[in-house]
Scaffold this motif. Sequence first.
Motif, PDB file in Angstrom:
ATOM      1  N   THR A   1      48.348  47.543  42.724  1.00  0.00           N
ATOM      2  CA  THR A   1      47.699  46.487  41.947  1.00  0.00           C
ATOM      3  C   THR A   1      46.360  46.967  41.400  1.00  0.00           C
ATOM      4  O   THR A   1      45.614  47.677  42.087  1.00  0.00           O
ATOM      5  CB  THR A   1      47.461  45.237  42.827  1.00  0.00           C
ATOM      6  N   ILE A   2      46.060  46.559  40.174  1.00  0.00           N
ATOM      7  CA  ILE A   2      44.738  46.740  39.584  1.00  0.00           C
ATOM      8  C   ILE A   2      44.204  45.359  39.229  1.00  0.00           C
ATOM      9  O   ILE A   2      44.907  44.549  38.626  1.00  0.00           O
ATOM     10  CB  ILE A   2      44.794  47.617  38.316  1.00  0.00           C
ATOM     11  N   ALA A   3      42.958  45.092  39.609  1.00  0.00           N
ATOM     12  CA  ALA A   3      42.305  43.823  39.269  1.00  0.00           C
ATOM     13  C   ALA A   3      41.368  44.073  38.097  1.00  0.00           C
ATOM     14  O   ALA A   3      40.570  45.015  38.127  1.00  0.00           O
ATOM     15  CB  ALA A   3      41.524  43.290  40.466  1.00  0.00           C
ATOM     16  N   ALA A   4      41.471  43.224  37.068  1.00  0.00           N
ATOM     17  CA  ALA A   4      40.671  43.431  35.860  1.00  0.00           C
ATOM     18  C   ALA A   4      40.046  42.132  35.385  1.00  0.00           C
ATOM     19  O   ALA A   4      40.658  41.065  35.465  1.00  0.00           O
ATOM     20  CB  ALA A   4      41.539  44.024  34.747  1.00  0.00           C
ATOM     21  N   VAL A   5      38.825  42.248  34.874  1.00  0.00           N
ATOM     22  CA  VAL A   5      38.149  41.148  34.196  1.00  0.00           C
ATOM     23  C   VAL A   5      37.833  41.617  32.785  1.00  0.00           C
ATOM     24  O   VAL A   5      37.195  42.659  32.608  1.00  0.00           O
ATOM     25  CB  VAL A   5      36.853  40.737  34.922  1.00  0.00           C
ATOM     26  N   GLY A   6      38.322  40.880  31.810  1.00  0.00           N
ATOM     27  CA  GLY A   6      38.106  41.266  30.420  1.00  0.00           C
ATOM     28  C   GLY A   6      39.363  41.863  29.797  1.00  0.00           C
ATOM     29  O   GLY A   6      40.037  42.693  30.426  1.00  0.00           O
ATOM     30  N   GLU A   7      39.680  41.434  28.597  1.00  0.00           N
ATOM     31  CA  GLU A   7      40.897  41.886  27.910  1.00  0.00           C
ATOM     32  C   GLU A   7      40.942  43.399  27.761  1.00  0.00           C
ATOM     33  O   GLU A   7      41.985  44.030  27.973  1.00  0.00           O
ATOM     34  CB  GLU A   7      40.999  41.212  26.540  1.00  0.00           C
ATOM     35  N   HIS A   8      39.817  43.990  27.366  1.00  0.00           N
ATOM     36  CA  HIS A   8      39.774  45.433  27.133  1.00  0.00           C
ATOM     37  C   HIS A   8      40.166  46.206  28.384  1.00  0.00           C
ATOM     38  O   HIS A   8      40.952  47.166  28.319  1.00  0.00           O
ATOM     39  CB  HIS A   8      38.369  45.852  26.671  1.00  0.00           C
ATOM     40  N   HIS A   9      39.614  45.803  29.530  1.00  0.00           N
ATOM     41  CA  HIS A   9      39.886  46.523  30.770  1.00  0.00           C
ATOM     42  C   HIS A   9      41.333  46.349  31.214  1.00  0.00           C
ATOM     43  O   HIS A   9      41.944  47.283  31.759  1.00  0.00           O
ATOM     44  CB  HIS A   9      38.915  46.059  31.853  1.00  0.00           C
ATOM     45  N   LEU A  10      41.887  45.190  30.979  1.00  0.00           N
ATOM     46  CA  LEU A  10      43.290  44.955  31.324  1.00  0.00           C
ATOM     47  C   LEU A  10      44.204  45.827  30.463  1.00  0.00           C
ATOM     48  O   LEU A  10      45.142  46.461  30.968  1.00  0.00           O
ATOM     49  CB  LEU A  10      43.631  43.475  31.133  1.00  0.00           C
ATOM     50  N   ILE A  11      43.924  45.891  29.179  1.00  0.00           N
ATOM     51  CA  ILE A  11      44.724  46.709  28.261  1.00  0.00           C
ATOM     52  C   ILE A  11      44.605  48.185  28.604  1.00  0.00           C
ATOM     53  O   ILE A  11      45.602  48.922  28.627  1.00  0.00           O
ATOM     54  CB  ILE A  11      44.293  46.441  26.804  1.00  0.00           C
ATOM     55  N   GLN A  12      43.384  48.638  28.903  1.00  0.00           N
ATOM     56  CA  GLN A  12      43.177  50.043  29.264  1.00  0.00           C
ATOM     57  C   GLN A  12      43.916  50.399  30.545  1.00  0.00           C
ATOM     58  O   GLN A  12      44.517  51.468  30.658  1.00  0.00           O
ATOM     59  CB  GLN A  12      41.682  50.336  29.421  1.00  0.00           C
TER      60      GLN A  12
ATOM     61  N   SER B   1      53.311  45.874  24.590  1.00  0.00           N
ATOM     62  CA  SER B   1      53.702  44.459  24.657  1.00  0.00           C
ATOM     63  C   SER B   1      52.649  43.650  25.415  1.00  0.00           C
ATOM     64  O   SER B   1      52.380  42.495  25.080  1.00  0.00           O
ATOM     65  CB  SER B   1      55.074  44.307  25.310  1.00  0.00           C
ATOM     66  N   LEU B   2      52.034  44.248  26.433  1.00  0.00           N
ATOM     67  CA  LEU B   2      50.944  43.566  27.126  1.00  0.00           C
ATOM     68  C   LEU B   2      49.756  43.348  26.184  1.00  0.00           C
ATOM     69  O   LEU B   2      49.178  42.263  26.148  1.00  0.00           O
ATOM     70  CB  LEU B   2      50.486  44.368  28.336  1.00  0.00           C
ATOM     71  N   GLU B   3      49.425  44.385  25.408  1.00  0.00           N
ATOM     72  CA  GLU B   3      48.295  44.273  24.488  1.00  0.00           C
ATOM     73  C   GLU B   3      48.519  43.153  23.478  1.00  0.00           C
ATOM     74  O   GLU B   3      47.609  42.364  23.193  1.00  0.00           O
ATOM     75  CB  GLU B   3      48.071  45.590  23.760  1.00  0.00           C
ATOM     76  N   HIS B   4      49.744  43.050  22.972  1.00  0.00           N
ATOM     77  CA  HIS B   4      50.062  41.979  22.025  1.00  0.00           C
ATOM     78  C   HIS B   4      49.900  40.619  22.701  1.00  0.00           C
ATOM     79  O   HIS B   4      49.347  39.683  22.111  1.00  0.00           O
ATOM     80  CB  HIS B   4      51.474  42.146  21.492  1.00  0.00           C
ATOM     81  N   HIS B   5      50.367  40.517  23.928  1.00  0.00           N
ATOM     82  CA  HIS B   5      50.280  39.259  24.670  1.00  0.00           C
ATOM     83  C   HIS B   5      48.818  38.869  24.903  1.00  0.00           C
ATOM     84  O   HIS B   5      48.432  37.709  24.694  1.00  0.00           O
ATOM     85  CB  HIS B   5      51.010  39.407  26.009  1.00  0.00           C
ATOM     86  N   VAL B   6      48.023  39.833  25.307  1.00  0.00           N
ATOM     87  CA  VAL B   6      46.628  39.557  25.634  1.00  0.00           C
ATOM     88  C   VAL B   6      45.830  39.187  24.397  1.00  0.00           C
ATOM     89  O   VAL B   6      45.052  38.223  24.394  1.00  0.00           O
ATOM     90  CB  VAL B   6      45.994  40.771  26.348  1.00  0.00           C
ATOM     91  N   THR B   7      46.002  39.934  23.322  1.00  0.00           N
ATOM     92  CA  THR B   7      45.223  39.688  22.106  1.00  0.00           C
ATOM     93  C   THR B   7      45.698  38.453  21.349  1.00  0.00           C
ATOM     94  O   THR B   7      44.986  37.953  20.473  1.00  0.00           O
ATOM     95  CB  THR B   7      45.271  40.907  21.174  1.00  0.00           C
ATOM     96  N   SER B   8      46.873  37.945  21.706  1.00  0.00           N
ATOM     97  CA  SER B   8      47.374  36.723  21.068  1.00  0.00           C
ATOM     98  C   SER B   8      46.847  35.470  21.760  1.00  0.00           C
ATOM     99  O   SER B   8      47.127  34.356  21.335  1.00  0.00           O
ATOM    100  CB  SER B   8      48.906  36.704  21.084  1.00  0.00           C
ATOM    101  N   GLY B   9      46.103  35.688  22.844  1.00  0.00           N
ATOM    102  CA  GLY B   9      45.556  34.550  23.584  1.00  0.00           C
ATOM    103  C   GLY B   9      46.422  34.207  24.771  1.00  0.00           C
ATOM    104  O   GLY B   9      47.409  33.497  24.624  1.00  0.00           O
ATOM    105  N   PHE B  10      46.062  34.742  25.935  1.00  0.00           N
ATOM    106  CA  PHE B  10      46.887  34.508  27.113  1.00  0.00           C
ATOM    107  C   PHE B  10      46.160  33.607  28.110  1.00  0.00           C
ATOM    108  O   PHE B  10      44.942  33.400  28.013  1.00  0.00           O
ATOM    109  CB  PHE B  10      47.281  35.836  27.760  1.00  0.00           C
ATOM    110  N   ASP B  11      46.907  33.080  29.052  1.00  0.00           N
ATOM    111  CA  ASP B  11      46.385  32.150  30.049  1.00  0.00           C
ATOM    112  C   ASP B  11      45.703  32.935  31.157  1.00  0.00           C
ATOM    113  O   ASP B  11      46.361  33.581  31.972  1.00  0.00           O
ATOM    114  CB  ASP B  11      47.538  31.314  30.607  1.00  0.00           C
ATOM    115  N   GLU B  12      44.384  32.888  31.206  1.00  0.00           N
ATOM    116  CA  GLU B  12      43.635  33.638  32.203  1.00  0.00           C
ATOM    117  C   GLU B  12      43.621  32.917  33.548  1.00  0.00           C
ATOM    118  O   GLU B  12      43.757  31.701  33.621  1.00  0.00           O
ATOM    119  CB  GLU B  12      42.192  33.832  31.740  1.00  0.00           C
ATOM    120  N   SER B  13      43.401  33.694  34.597  1.00  0.00           N
ATOM    121  CA  SER B  13      43.184  33.117  35.922  1.00  0.00           C
ATOM    122  C   SER B  13      41.911  32.298  35.899  1.00  0.00           C
ATOM    123  O   SER B  13      40.949  32.622  35.195  1.00  0.00           O
ATOM    124  CB  SER B  13      43.079  34.229  36.962  1.00  0.00           C
TER     125      SER B  13
END
Length: 313
Positions: free
Chosen positions: A113-124, A154-166
């Motif tokens: 598991t990787i824990a990320a805060v911020g779209e950029h870090h999740l995509i990276q 596909s994750l990047e598309h999902h995230v940049t399209s506006g996803f439901d954050e924790s």
Amino acid sequence: MAKVYIIHENEEWTQPLKAALDEISVPYEDWHMNEGMVDLQQKPPEGIFYNRMSASSHTRGHRYAPELTATVLTWLESHGRTVLNTSEALALELSKVLQYEKLKQFGIKTPDTIAAVGEHHLIQAAKSFPTPFITKHNRAGKGLGVKRFDDAKSLEHHVTSGFDESVDGITLLQQYVDSPTKTITRCEFIGGKFLYAVRVDTSDGFELCPAEACEIGDLACPTTSSPRPKFEIIEDFNSPLIKKYEAFLQANGITFAGIEFIEDKDGTAYTYDVNTNTNYNPQAESKAGIYGMKEIASYLKKELHALQPVTPL
């Protein structure tokens, strides 16, 4: 008179417990944590305090119920009251990251598991993470936020399209474990001891709350020629994980819990969720003839009697 205090934020989930307490004449009081106040100058009442706070409370409009519960538990514990599912248990309920790190201390395998805060870090993170993988919320319940991805694009598309954050802002990128049976196993514990294991069909997704109030459709899987129950208690279940789970619960102030794991094609078990606000499926229990809420009520009755001094003859 001392009584049982039920600390929670979901009336539907609490009704079966109240019915079980009524059945064996256990006095109780309902403490709903949606809002309220704590006078730190006052002493808490005498009694047994059962914490049933849920990580998914925000989905029912109770955004700060866990924070109020943390305040109440701190107050109770500072006055030496008996709390079942302590403030340590609440912290684990609210963070899968904390769950995984604590589970590892007992030799319990968890998914990478990787824990990320911020779209950029999740995509990276996704760009170098083995595929397929899933995302999930760090603070959630009932499988909220769980979604599978076959590649980073596909994750990047999902995230940049506006996803439901924790709700806590932390999104988990996690190893996808493929179960050949499309099931997971949930082990139930009462008084820190194993009660039973239930097999859960995940063919329709990961909204896995076993409570009757959570049911969102047919209990049988419609994709098989011989429909199987969504929840089924496993007869004579045995696993080396049970002792490890019991040691983990004891070390972390958890009295009541459901712990979920999934097995891959090689039979390797990955533990991925600890639920300290455990619920039970009435259909599965009726078929097996074992009832979790009744067992909890009996345990609470025993704890309450132990608290009250015996009057000499």
